[in-house]
Design a protein around this motif. Structure first.
Motif, mmCIF file in Angstrom:
data_model
loop_
_atom_site.group_PDB
_atom_site.id
_atom_site.type_symbol
_atom_site.label_atom_id
_atom_site.label_comp_id
_atom_site.label_asym_id
_atom_site.label_seq_id
_atom_site.Cartn_x
_atom_site.Cartn_y
_atom_site.Cartn_z
ATOM 1 N N GLY A 198 -10.066 39.239 -7.540
ATOM 2 C CA GLY A 198 -10.525 38.427 -6.407
ATOM 3 C C GLY A 198 -9.853 37.077 -6.522
ATOM 4 O O GLY A 198 -9.031 36.837 -7.392
ATOM 5 N N ARG A 199 -10.147 36.208 -5.624
ATOM 6 C CA ARG A 199 -9.735 34.810 -5.716
ATOM 7 C C ARG A 199 -10.931 34.031 -5.207
ATOM 8 O O ARG A 199 -11.880 34.594 -4.684
ATOM 9 N N HIS A 200 -10.861 32.717 -5.315
ATOM 10 C CA HIS A 200 -11.973 31.938 -4.767
ATOM 11 C C HIS A 200 -11.933 31.904 -3.253
ATOM 12 O O HIS A 200 -12.929 31.775 -2.586
ATOM 13 N N LYS A 201 -10.709 31.980 -2.743
ATOM 14 C CA LYS A 201 -10.554 31.895 -1.287
ATOM 15 C C LYS A 201 -9.767 33.109 -0.805
ATOM 16 O O LYS A 201 -9.138 33.799 -1.585
ATOM 17 N N GLN A 202 -9.809 33.314 0.516
ATOM 18 C CA GLN A 202 -8.949 34.339 1.088
ATOM 19 C C GLN A 202 -7.533 33.757 1.065
ATOM 20 O O GLN A 202 -7.279 32.736 1.686
ATOM 21 N N GLU A 203 -6.640 34.376 0.334
ATOM 22 C CA GLU A 203 -5.275 33.852 0.237
ATOM 23 C C GLU A 203 -4.287 34.967 0.536
ATOM 24 O O GLU A 203 -4.556 36.127 0.239
ATOM 25 N N GLY A 204 -3.144 34.573 1.067
ATOM 26 C CA GLY A 204 -2.106 35.540 1.392
ATOM 27 C C GLY A 204 -1.734 36.405 0.202
ATOM 28 O O GLY A 204 -1.585 37.623 0.317
ATOM 29 N N GLU A 205 -1.640 35.762 -0.956
ATOM 30 C CA GLU A 205 -1.219 36.477 -2.163
ATOM 31 C C GLU A 205 -2.221 37.578 -2.542
ATOM 32 O O GLU A 205 -1.849 38.672 -2.942
ATOM 33 N N LEU A 206 -3.494 37.247 -2.411
ATOM 34 C CA LEU A 206 -4.547 38.217 -2.738
ATOM 35 C C LEU A 206 -4.445 39.431 -1.812
ATOM 36 O O LEU A 206 -4.491 40.582 -2.249
ATOM 37 N N VAL A 211 -2.903 45.162 -0.686
ATOM 38 C CA VAL A 211 -2.112 46.151 0.062
ATOM 39 C C VAL A 211 -1.275 46.972 -0.918
ATOM 40 O O VAL A 211 -1.223 48.203 -0.848
ATOM 41 N N GLN A 212 -0.656 46.264 -1.882
ATOM 42 C CA GLN A 212 0.209 46.967 -2.846
ATOM 43 C C GLN A 212 -0.597 47.914 -3.735
ATOM 44 O O GLN A 212 -0.176 49.040 -3.995
ATOM 45 N N ILE A 213 -1.772 47.464 -4.190
ATOM 46 C CA ILE A 213 -2.600 48.346 -5.026
ATOM 47 C C ILE A 213 -3.045 49.552 -4.191
ATOM 48 O O ILE A 213 -2.997 50.695 -4.639
ATOM 49 N N GLY A 214 -3.419 49.277 -2.961
ATOM 50 C CA GLY A 214 -3.834 50.361 -2.065
ATOM 51 C C GLY A 214 -2.722 51.389 -1.892
ATOM 52 O O GLY A 214 -2.954 52.601 -1.960
ATOM 53 N N ASN A 215 -1.494 50.902 -1.695
ATOM 54 C CA ASN A 215 -0.355 51.822 -1.548
ATOM 55 C C ASN A 215 -0.116 52.624 -2.816
ATOM 56 O O ASN A 215 0.277 53.784 -2.769
ATOM 57 N N ALA A 216 -0.385 51.981 -3.961
ATOM 58 C CA ALA A 216 -0.123 52.667 -5.235
ATOM 59 C C ALA A 216 -1.187 53.713 -5.562
ATOM 60 O O ALA A 216 -0.861 54.768 -6.104
ATOM 61 N N PHE A 241 -10.535 40.581 5.279
ATOM 62 C CA PHE A 241 -10.362 41.694 4.331
ATOM 63 C C PHE A 241 -10.084 42.995 5.072
ATOM 64 O O PHE A 241 -9.302 43.823 4.631
ATOM 65 N N LYS A 242 -10.733 43.173 6.207
ATOM 66 C CA LYS A 242 -10.548 44.420 6.966
ATOM 67 C C LYS A 242 -9.082 44.578 7.376
ATOM 68 O O LYS A 242 -8.516 45.668 7.309
#
Ligand code: GDP
Length: 301
Positions: A198-206, A211-216, A241-242
């Motif tokens: 997670g991160r503290h905020k919604q961030e592009g990197e997160l 997306v990458q973990i989901g693809n993997a 998040f959606k």
């Protein structure tokens, strides 16, 4: 205001309906005002509350006008009560069936959410839940962002006697997730829970990482872990998040605390995604299955 207070206020509003000698527009408006005020105080999104008010009014009026037995006040009261009950259920029911793990299959569940919302704790709770129901269950810790996340998984999984996978040296969460899921599939685990960072905020990197973990790992179900105290921020957070993680279920944590809980309800409507469990404590068995009708029935006592 915690949910118990919401239940009390809704009940008080409904019992004032019972005391009213006749159910006319004035009584209905006063009742809806009380119901809506209680929902707003619990942090349910204002648009949803307005929708609830107008849907109840439309339903009640349509039923009153079409009922032959107009004179009977008890019937009118029941019509109002039912309309309110049904619309409260609709608030927490998007009408979508969540994914159900199947025995004898690999069921990959990916947990996403902001840091501190209870993701790691909930992953172990989920593994315990499915293990108890006969699924060979395990956890993959792909949270390389938070120092100590893997130690936390290791400790709680060991305590729960659940298999786990993670790394102290690998810094790429996508690689860990892929390795862990591949290993557990080889070992014929049925429920494989992937804890992401997670991160503290919604961030592009997160979001990119998710997306990458989901693809993997190609999850069968992605679950958004939401803290019950999120309040009005729930709508924006869950939408964000959606868009990137396209979760198919929500787990609301910390329902045992002093949180208002209504924000999480708004996330259901904002993303048309069902809540599947409520986290009700820090203990590994503090996880309650969520169903809309029983939840509202219990709320109304
Ligand atoms: P993460 O950063 O999202 O992985 O969050 P953690 O799983 O580390 O949880 C953050 C804190 O919330 C920890 O102290 C947990 O014990 C606590 N926590 C998680 N779920 C619940 C819950 O349902 N009820 C309560 N009271 N505390 C919880």
């Amino acid at each position: 205001m915690v949910l118990a207070d919401l239940g009390r206020k809704l009940n008080a509003a409904l019992s004032s309906l019972n005391r009213a000698p006749v159910v006319d527009d004035k009584v209905l408006d006063a009742l809806l005002k009380e119901v809506c005020a209680a929902l707003l105080e619990t942090d349910v999104n204002v648009k949803l509350v307005q929708q609830l008010r107008s849907k109840v009014k439309t339903k009640v009026k349509a039923t009153f006008e079409s009922t032959a037995d107009k004179a009977k006040e008890t019937n009118r009261k029941q019509v109002v009560q039912k309309a309110i009950f049904d619309e409260l259920v609709n608030l927490v029911d998007p009408g979508v069936e969540p994914y159900k793990p199947k025995k004898g299959h690999f069921n990959v569940i990916m947990a996403v959410g902001l840091q501190g919302n209870g993701k790691t704790t909930t992953c172990t709770k989920l593994a315990v839940h499915y293990q108890k129901r006969g699924f060979k269950s395990c956890i993959v810790c792909a949270d390389t962002f938070r120092a100590g996340a893997f130690d936390q998984t290791r400790q709680s999984a060991t305590k729960a006697k659940v298999a786990y996978f993670g790394s102290y040296t690998e810094t790429d969460p996508v690689a860990i997730a892929a390795q862990g899921v591949a290993k557990f599939k080889k070992e014929k685990f049925e429920v494989i829970i992937v804890d992401t960072s997670g991160r503290h905020k919604q961030e592009g990197e997160l979001f990119e990482e998710m997306v990458q973990i989901g693809n993997a790992v190609k999850p069968d179900m992605t679950v958004l872990i939401l803290d019950a105290s999120i309040g009005q921020a729930a709508e924006a957070q869950s939408r964000a998040f959606k868009e990137s993680a396209d979760f198919g279920a929500i787990i609301v944590t910390k329902m045992d605390g002093h949180a208002k809980g209504g924000g999480a309800i708004s996330a259901v409507a904002a993303t048309q995604t069902p809540i599947i469990f409520l986290g009700t404590g820090e203990h590994l068995t503090d996880l309650d299955r969520f169903s809309p009708q029983p939840f509202i029935s219990k709320l109304l006592g």
